[in-house]
Enzyme design. Structure first.
Site, mmCIF file in Angstrom:
data_model
loop_
_atom_site.group_PDB
_atom_site.id
_atom_site.type_symbol
_atom_site.label_atom_id
_atom_site.label_comp_id
_atom_site.label_asym_id
_atom_site.label_seq_id
_atom_site.Cartn_x
_atom_site.Cartn_y
_atom_site.Cartn_z
ATOM 1 N N HIS A 130 0.867 -1.180 0.000
ATOM 2 C CA HIS A 130 0.000 0.000 0.000
ATOM 3 C C HIS A 130 0.907 1.234 0.000
ATOM 4 C CE1 HIS A 130 -2.745 2.988 1.791
ATOM 5 N NE2 HIS A 130 -3.735 2.198 1.420
ATOM 6 N N ASP A 207 3.223 -4.198 7.913
ATOM 7 C CA ASP A 207 1.951 -3.495 7.785
ATOM 8 C C ASP A 207 0.854 -4.538 8.011
ATOM 9 O OD1 ASP A 207 -0.442 -2.525 6.840
ATOM 10 O OD2 ASP A 207 0.397 -1.612 5.038
ATOM 11 N N GLN A 210 -4.325 -5.348 7.141
ATOM 12 C CA GLN A 210 -5.290 -6.329 6.622
ATOM 13 C C GLN A 210 -5.127 -7.704 7.264
ATOM 14 O OE1 GLN A 210 -7.756 -5.376 4.807
ATOM 15 N NE2 GLN A 210 -7.053 -3.423 3.971
ATOM 16 N N LYS A 233 -10.462 -0.772 10.575
ATOM 17 C CA LYS A 233 -10.577 -1.967 9.732
ATOM 18 C C LYS A 233 -10.873 -3.209 10.575
ATOM 19 C CE LYS A 233 -7.279 -0.252 6.282
ATOM 20 N NZ LYS A 233 -8.156 0.209 5.214
ATOM 21 N N CYS A 371 -4.714 2.187 -3.717
ATOM 22 C CA CYS A 371 -3.458 2.729 -3.148
ATOM 23 C C CYS A 371 -2.330 1.715 -3.295
ATOM 24 C CB CYS A 371 -3.621 3.140 -1.686
ATOM 25 S SG CYS A 371 -4.864 4.401 -1.458
#
Ligand code: C6P
Length: 416
Positions: A130, A207, A210, A233, A371
């Site tokens: 991202h 990261d 997700q 999220k 993104c």
């Protein structure tokens, strides 16, 4: 509350959906929400926790000595403990509240990167990142004279460890890598990646935007140095997220926001910093957001993160299989296991037209580059349509979504 990991508990969708007020709104009764990778819906318990703070004990944290200020501080810090346990952190001192994944990564780039990186050092990030896990490193490289090395993916969106071995050098200071790709659903083997990087003396930032919402994550077992994720999220409010880091790294890092609460003492020319994690939380924090995120984690624990993962695995398999069976539809991303997001295109139709037509049938999906422009470039598309799932979606929604995709293809076929 206990995590129901061993119980193999099934997710009761009807009961879960009843706890999300948005689905009970008359105008949303037919809404099929398939954009949870962008942001998730919020359960009643999260909305109530936020509202309770404002209605019953609204006050600043770490400052007042009166009753409601103490209650606000206790609830804010209790949320931090809940989140620390949820991600397997050794101590809540390692859990810094930030606005989200983006702010967490930028904090590391400035607070750690500016201090540690020198000219000709190297930073590796992957092609499926991202933009939040690309641009902060580009800016850091520009400030320090460090070099960027790209870990390329294959055409199916997979990263290969051999390619990483070839990239790692004596100059590699940092590897920045997504746990799960938001655009393609690729799940990266973080423990193996960390092992390779650490054997090379390279720090790893993951990261987790997700991954944390959808699967059990244990930052200590994974051995990561830095880990970033966003509350919105994972059923929590917007404007709150977490930077996790090893304590010795947080100690070594510079704070990046200077002001109230992050100091120990202030003289005319110099100041000293507060203890961890408050050293990184200058100014009045998002108190309601943190308390709401604590409530979100309690909700996930009550349902059971393993049960949620199993449920989503079933949904994504069903969606991918059915989409792949549709002539004229191309599914992007790796074969086999993936996170609960699927990117696709219908030959000859712009993804924005797909999402607009699906919206007319009450189905909310995302279209665009997500993104992740480097990944799009590798796939040789400007954008994709993407459906992403969470614990409140069920099989019938997948079937209706795939039927709508098929009808959209047929609708446009007459002009092609
Ligand atoms: N992805 C989507 O895919 P923030 O905006 O800071 O909460 O999260 C940024 C971010 C970082 N990493 C990954 C892997 C992400 O998926 C995201 C956010 C959203 O729809 C918005 S582009």
């Amino acid at each position: 509350m206990q995590i129901n990991s061993e119980e193999k508990k099934a997710v009761d969708i009807r009961e879960i959906r009843e706890r999300f007020p948005i689905f009970a709104q008359r105008e949303n009764r037919d809404l099929i929400y398939l954009d949870s990778a962008a942001t998730t819906q919020k359960p009643d318990s999260v909305i109530k926790a936020v509202s309770r703070y404002y209605r019953e004990y609204n006050a600043n944290t770490h400052r007042g000595t009166y009753r409601i200020a103490e209650k606000a501080t206790v609830e804010y810090e209790r949320a931090r403990k809940t989140i620390a346990r949820f991600i397997g952190a050794v101590s809540e001192r390692q859990v810094v509240f930030v606005r989200g994944t983006t702010e967490a990564i930028n904090t590391v780039a400035v607070g750690w990167g500016d201090r540690v990186l020198k000219a000709d050092d190297e930073i590796i990030f992957s092609e499926l990142e991202h933009h939040s896990n690309i641009v902060p490193w580009q800016m850091l490289a520009q400030r320090t004279g460090a070099r960027i090395r790209l870990w390329e993916m294959d055409k199916e969106g997979r990263l290969h460890l051999d390619a990483l071995r070839n990239l790692l050098s004596t100059r590699t200071r940092l590897l920045a890598i997504a746990h799960v790709s938001n655009a393609l659903g690729t799940v990266n083997p973080i423990a193996e990646i960390v092992q390779l990087a650490h054997d090379n003396g390279t720090r790893v930032l993951v990261d987790g935007a997700q991954s944390v919402p959808h699967q059990q994550v244990d930052v200590t077992a994974l051995g990561v140095d830095f880990f970033a994720f966003s509350g919105h999220k994972m059923l929590g409010p917007t404007g709150i997220g977490v930077l996790y880091a090893r304590e010795e790294l947080l100690d070594e890092m510079n704070p990046v926001q200077f002001g109230g609460d992050m100091i120990e003492s202030v003289q005319v020319l110099t100041s000293t910093w507060n203890d961890l994690p408050w050293k990184f939380e200058g100014g009045t924090p998002n108190i309601a957001g943190a308390i709401g995120l604590g409530a979100a984690v309690e909700f996930l624990q009550e349902i059971g993160i393993d049960a949620i993962h199993r449920h989503e695995t079933g949904l994504i398999r069903r969606a991918v299989e059915q989409l792949q069976a549709l002539p004229g539809v191309r599914v992007f991303g790796p074969p086999g296991d993936r996170g609960p997001a699927v990117s696709f295109e219908i030959t000859g139709i712009h993804p924005h037209d797909i999402s607009t037509l699906l919206d007319q049938r009450g189905i909310a999906i995302r279209s665009g580059h997500h993104c992740a422009q480097l990944a799009m470039k590798k796939l040789e598309v400007p954008a994709t349509a993407r459906a992403s799932f969470y614990l409140y979606n069920d099989e019938s929604e997948i079937d209706r979504f795939v039927k709508a995709v098929s009808e959209t293809r047929d609708y446009f076929a007459k002009w092609l």
